[in-house]
Motif scaffolding. Structure first.
Motif, PDB file in Angstrom:
ATOM      1  N   PRO A 252      75.969  51.605  15.597  1.00 24.92           N
ATOM      2  CA  PRO A 252      75.872  51.054  16.951  1.00 24.92           C
ATOM      3  C   PRO A 252      75.498  52.095  17.994  1.00 24.92           C
ATOM      4  O   PRO A 252      75.065  51.744  19.099  1.00 24.92           O
ATOM      5  CB  PRO A 252      77.285  50.504  17.193  1.00 24.92           C
ATOM      6  N   GLU A 253      75.639  53.389  17.651  1.00 23.17           N
ATOM      7  CA  GLU A 253      75.238  54.447  18.576  1.00 23.17           C
ATOM      8  C   GLU A 253      73.723  54.494  18.776  1.00 23.17           C
ATOM      9  O   GLU A 253      73.235  55.230  19.643  1.00 23.17           O
ATOM     10  CB  GLU A 253      75.708  55.808  18.047  1.00 23.17           C
ATOM     11  N   THR A 254      72.984  53.714  17.988  1.00 21.45           N
ATOM     12  CA  THR A 254      71.523  53.721  18.097  1.00 21.45           C
ATOM     13  C   THR A 254      71.062  53.394  19.516  1.00 21.45           C
ATOM     14  O   THR A 254      70.044  53.907  19.987  1.00 21.45           O
ATOM     15  CB  THR A 254      70.912  52.720  17.094  1.00 21.45           C
ATOM     16  N   THR A 255      71.807  52.571  20.228  1.00 23.59           N
ATOM     17  CA  THR A 255      71.387  52.163  21.578  1.00 23.59           C
ATOM     18  C   THR A 255      71.329  53.337  22.540  1.00 23.59           C
ATOM     19  O   THR A 255      70.643  53.267  23.567  1.00 23.59           O
ATOM     20  CB  THR A 255      72.334  51.090  22.137  1.00 23.59           C
ATOM     21  N   THR A 256      72.042  54.437  22.212  1.00 22.36           N
ATOM     22  CA  THR A 256      71.980  55.627  23.068  1.00 22.36           C
ATOM     23  C   THR A 256      71.401  56.834  22.336  1.00 22.36           C
ATOM     24  O   THR A 256      71.201  57.872  22.965  1.00 22.36           O
ATOM     25  CB  THR A 256      73.385  56.000  23.602  1.00 22.36           C
ATOM     26  N   SER A 257      71.138  56.727  21.040  1.00 25.44           N
ATOM     27  CA  SER A 257      70.606  57.882  20.306  1.00 25.44           C
ATOM     28  C   SER A 257      69.170  57.666  19.836  1.00 25.44           C
ATOM     29  O   SER A 257      68.671  58.396  18.997  1.00 25.44           O
ATOM     30  CB  SER A 257      71.506  58.242  19.121  1.00 25.44           C
ATOM     31  N   THR A 258      68.516  56.655  20.356  1.00 24.79           N
ATOM     32  CA  THR A 258      67.061  56.569  20.371  1.00 24.79           C
ATOM     33  C   THR A 258      66.694  56.157  21.792  1.00 24.79           C
ATOM     34  O   THR A 258      67.577  55.826  22.587  1.00 24.79           O
ATOM     35  CB  THR A 258      66.524  55.558  19.337  1.00 24.79           C
ATOM     36  N   HIS A 259      65.428  56.205  22.140  1.00 25.15           N
ATOM     37  CA  HIS A 259      65.045  55.792  23.493  1.00 25.15           C
ATOM     38  C   HIS A 259      65.466  54.333  23.683  1.00 25.15           C
ATOM     39  O   HIS A 259      65.189  53.486  22.822  1.00 25.15           O
ATOM     40  CB  HIS A 259      63.529  55.932  23.662  1.00 25.15           C
ATOM     41  N   PRO A 260      66.151  54.021  24.780  1.00 22.17           N
ATOM     42  CA  PRO A 260      66.601  52.634  24.981  1.00 22.17           C
ATOM     43  C   PRO A 260      65.487  51.607  24.880  1.00 22.17           C
ATOM     44  O   PRO A 260      65.721  50.479  24.436  1.00 22.17           O
ATOM     45  CB  PRO A 260      67.204  52.684  26.389  1.00 22.17           C
TER      46      PRO A 260
END
Length: 657
Positions: A252-260
Motif C-alpha cells: 500500500p506504500e506504492t501511493t507514496t513510493s512511486t509518482h502519485p
C-alpha cells in the motif's frame, strides 16, 4: 489186486494233499510240488532263498523238483496271514451341515503414499540487474539453474516478487519492455508488482503484462471509479492433480513510493484487512496457497502481519525490504526473501500429500554456487541484442571524474555524499530563478567510478525518468520540508535530503520535528515569511515520500528530466571534482568529535572526516565552492554494477524505497 493198487494211489495222493494244505504244520521242512519256487518256500520259513539254498545244499536255486524235501534253517516259519474280516457295511452318512461363511480377510494396510514434490524458484528486487556481475547471478544464470532444477523435478516453477521492471538503463530506456522480453525467455510462471514496477504508470504496466507470457498478480489494487481490479488477484496451477494458488499483493506504500500520477485513480488496500474474505475464496479453489508479495518486513504493512492474519497461507514469497529471510516462519507460514539484485536465487521445496503440505523448506543458491550451473546462451544472446539497441545512447561519453562519486544506498539515504551534492547542484543550475534545490536520496541509485562518465551511467544514477519542477514556497514551508526530510535520521530513508543553495545545521539526537538548528539560504538565515523558488523532482513536488508540504506550492515551471539536467551539468564542466562540503552538519555527531573546551587540536591534526563539524578555528568552505580533493568514499561503499542498457524513459517517474 486192482483194488489194492487203487487204495495205495489214493493214500499217496491224500498224503501229498495234506502236506500241501498244511505246510509243515509246525515242522521245519517242505516237500516240493509242481509249481513251487524256492523264494516262496523261503518266505514261509522267514528266511531268504539264498539262506535256504545254502542250508539245503542247492547249487542252483532255480532248479528244484517235485518230491524234493526242503529243510528250513533254525527259524520259525512265517505264519499265514489272518483272513481279512468281512467288511462291515458303512452306515448311511448323515447330511453335511452347511459350512459357516468364511470371514472376509482384513484389508492389508495401504502403502504409505509418496507426496507430490513442488520446487519454487524465486527472485525479488532485481531492479533490472539482468547481466551477471561480481555479485549478481544474472538472468542467464537464473535460466540455467531453472532448467537444471526442472530436469531434477519437472514440478518446478519460477516467480518474482516485484521491483523488477525499473531501476537500470537496460529497462528504463524502453519503459520495462526489455525486462519482460528477458523474463519470457527465462520462463517465469508469475510475478507481483513492486512499487517501482508502477513507475511507468498502471496503463503501461498493463501493456507490459499483455506482452508477458505470465500474469502480473495483484489482489489489492482497485479502481476508485468502480472498484474493479486491473490485475488478476490469483492464478491456480495444477501439479500432478494438486491445485496450487499463486496470490499477489503490492505494498500500500506504492501511493507514496512511486509518482502519485502513476497510480492516480487507484487505491491500494491493506492485505491484512482483506485476508479473511480473500483466502476463504482461494481455499475453495486450491489445495496449496502461495502468496507472492511486495510488502517487506518494515513499516505498517508487512509480510509477517499478513502471515498472522492468514495462517492458511503455506508460503509467502516476499520482496520490498531487500531483506534475506533465513527459513523464517510465522506460525506455520514459511516466509522467503532473497535480498536484492539477484545476488541469490531463492529455492522453496514443498512436499504435498492428499492436498496437504507435509514438508516445506526455504534455501538459497548463492552467486558462487550459481557459477557451477553456467549461463543460458539464448538469454545471453537476447541481452546482447537489447544492449546493442541501446548502445547508441548509452555509450556516449559526456565527461570525466577524478574521484569516485558515491551513490551507494547505505550512504545516500543517511548522509551527505559527493554524488548527492553533484545531482543537487545540477538541479539548481537547471533554472535561473532557483534559490534552492532538493533531491531525495532514494532517487540516486548508483555510484560513478573514476574515469569517463557515459550517458548510460547517468541514466543508471537517475533511472526514474523524473522531471524537474520549480515551485514557489515560503521559508516556513522550506523549514518544514527540512524537518520532515531529517525526521527518520539516523535510520536510512529514501527521503533523506541532498541540497543545493542552502546549508542546514541539525541536531540528529533531538526529537523529530525539532531538529533543524540553523537554516541558511544563499548564505543568509532563512526568512520564514519570504518566498523562495525551489527546484525538485516531480515525485517530491507531488507529495511523494510523504513530502506533503510541497504539494501546496505554486508551480512555476516543469523542467527537463533530472538525468538530462545532470548530463548537461557534467558536459558543461571539463572535470568533476565535487566533494562533501558540509552543507549538511549534524551537531550530535560533532559533539562526539569536537575537542573539549579549551583544548587546541595538535599541530598537524587532520581535517575532520566527511560529515563532521570542523574543529574550532577551521573554516568551512563557502557554499557551492566544493573542494579540489574529495575524501575517499565511506568504508563499505561498493562500486555500482556496470551500466546495463535498455530502452527509453520519458514519463512516469519515481522511486523512493
Amino acid at each position: 489186486m486192482k483194488n489194492t493198487k487203487r487204495l495205495a494211489i489214493f493214500l499217496s495222493v491224500l498224503m501229498i494233499f495234506s502236506l500241501v494244505a498244511t505246510p509243515l504244520a509246525g515242522a521245519a521242512e517242505h516237500v516240493v510240488v509242481e509249481g513251487d519256487v524256492l523264494w516262496r518256500i523261503a518266505e514261509k520259513f522267514g528266511v531268504t532263498y539264498q539262506e535256504l539254498a545254502e542250508f539245503n545244499g542247492i547249487k542252483n536255486p532255480h532248479l528244484i523238483f517235485p518230491g524234493q524235501v526242503i529243510k528250513a534253517p533254525e527259524a520259525e516259519p512265517v505264519p499265514e496271514p489272518a483272513p481279512e474280516p468281512e467288511p462291515v457295511p458303512e452306515p448311511e452318512p448323515e447330511p453335511t451341515p452347511e459350512p459357516e461363511p468364511t470371514p472376509e480377510p482384513a484389508p492389508e494396510p495401504e502403502p504409505e503414499k509418496e507426496g507430490v514434490s513442488l520446487t519454487i524458484l524465486h527472485t525479488n528486487d532485481t531492479h533490472s540487474r539482468v547481466a551477471a556481475s561480481e555479485t549478481s547471478i544474472g538472468f542467464a544464470g537464473i535460466k540455467a539453474i531453472f532448467d537444471a532444477k526442472k530436469a531434477e523435478n519437472p514440478n518446478t516453477i519460477l516467480v518474482d516478487a516485484g521491483d523488477t521492471l525499473h531501476g537500470q538503463t537496460f529497462s528504463t530506456l524502453n519503459k520495462g519492455e526489455a525486462i519482460i522480453r528477458v523474463m519470457n525467455e527465462v520462463g517465469y510462471t508469475a510475478m507481483t508488482a513492486g512499487n517501482h514496477d508502477y513507475n511507468y504508470g498502471i496503463a503501461r504496466l498493463l501493456e507490459l503484462e499483455a506482452i508477458a507470457n505470465f500474469p502480473v498478480l495483484v489482489a489489492n489494487v482497485f479502481a476508485e471509479a468502480d472498484q474493479t481490479t486491473p490485475f488478476g488477484a490469483y492464478q491456480v496451477i495444477e501439479v500432478e492433480g494438486v491445485k496450487v494458488a499463486l496470490v499477489g499483493f503490492s505494498t500500500p506504500e506504492t501511493t507514496t513510493s512511486t509518482h502519485p500520477n502513476n497510480v492516480a485513480g487507484y487505491t491500494f488496500d491493506d492485505p491484512v484487512a482483506m485476508a479473511a474474505e480473500l483466502f476463504a475464496m482461494v481455499e475453495e479453489d486450491a489445495d496449496v496457497i502461495i502468496a507472492i508479495t511486495h510488502l517487506g518486513n518494515e513499516g505498517e504493512h508487512t509480510a509477517q502481519k499478513l502471515a498472522e492474519a492468514a495462517p492458511q497461507i503455506d508460503v509467502i514469497i516476499d520482496g520490498h525490504s531487500h531483506s534475506v529471510y533465513e527459513n523464517e516462519k510465522v506460525g506455520d507460514v514459511l516466509l522467503a526473501q532473497t535480498g536484492e539484485y539477484d545476488e541469490r536465487l531463492g529455492v522453496v521445496e514443498l512436499t504435498i500429500v492428499d492436498g496437504e503440505v507435509t514438508e516445506k523448506t526455504a534455501s538459497f543458491i548463492t552467486k558462487e554456487e550459481a557459477l557451477t550451473y553456467g549461463e543460458d546462451e539464448q538469454v545471453l544472446a537476447l541481452v546482447a541484442e537489447i544492449e546493442a539497441e541501446n548502445a547508441v545512447v548509452t555509450s556516449q561519453v559526456i565527461g570525466t571524474t577524478e574521484v569516485e562519486l558515491n551513490g551507494e544506498r547505505e550512504f545516500v539515504r543517511t548522509g551527505e555524499t559527493n554524488l548527492g551534492n553533484l545531482v543537487a547542484d545540477a538541479v539548481l543550475a537547471s533554472f535561473d530563478e532557483a534559490d534552492v534545490a532538493l533531491v531525495n536520496g532514494g532517487g540516486i541509485r548508483a555510484t560513478v567510478p573514476v574515469g569517463e562518465i557515459t550517458m548510460g551511467k547517468v541514466l543508471e544514477v537517475l533511472p526514474f525518468t523524473n522531471y524537474g519542477v520549480a515551485k514557489r514556497l515560503t521559508g516556513q514551508q522550506i523549514l518544514e520540508m527540512m524537518e520532515f526530510a531529517l525526521s527518520a535520521y539516523p535510520e536510512a530513508s529514501g527521503g533523506f535530503p541532498h541540497i543545493a543553495g542552502m546549508t542546514v545545521v541539525f541536531d540528529g539526537a533531538a526529537e523529530a520535528g525539532s531538529r533543524v538548528v540553523e537554516l541558511k539560504i544563499g548564505g543568509e538565515a532563512v526568512d520564514l515569511a519570504k518566498e523562495y523558488v525551489l527546484v525538485t523532482n516531480d515525485f517530491l513536488a507531488a507529495g511523494g515520500d510523504d513530502f506533503t508540504m510541497l504539494v501546496e506550492g505554486e508551480v512555476l515551471a516543469e523542467l527537463p528530466l533530472l538525468s538530462e539536467m545532470l548530463a548537461d551539468y557534467i558536459s558543461s564542466n571539463e572535470e568533476i571534482v565535487v566533494g562533501v562540503d558540509g552543507r549538511m552538519t549534524n551537531l550530535a555527531a560533532a559533539a562526539e568529535e569536537t575537542p573539549a573546551e579549551g583544548e587546541v587540536p595538535a599541530e598537524g591534526a587532520e581535517t575532520p572526516a566527511e560529515g563532521e563539524v570542523p574543529a574550532e578555528g577551521t573554516e568551512t568552505p563557502a557554499e557551492g565552492e566544493g573542494t579540489t580533493e574529495t575524501p575517499a568514499p565511506e568504508a563499505g561503499a561498493e562500486e555500482a554494477p556496470a551500466a546495463e542498457t535498455t530502452d527509453a524513459p520519458a514519463d512516469a517517474p519515481a522511486e523512493a524505497a
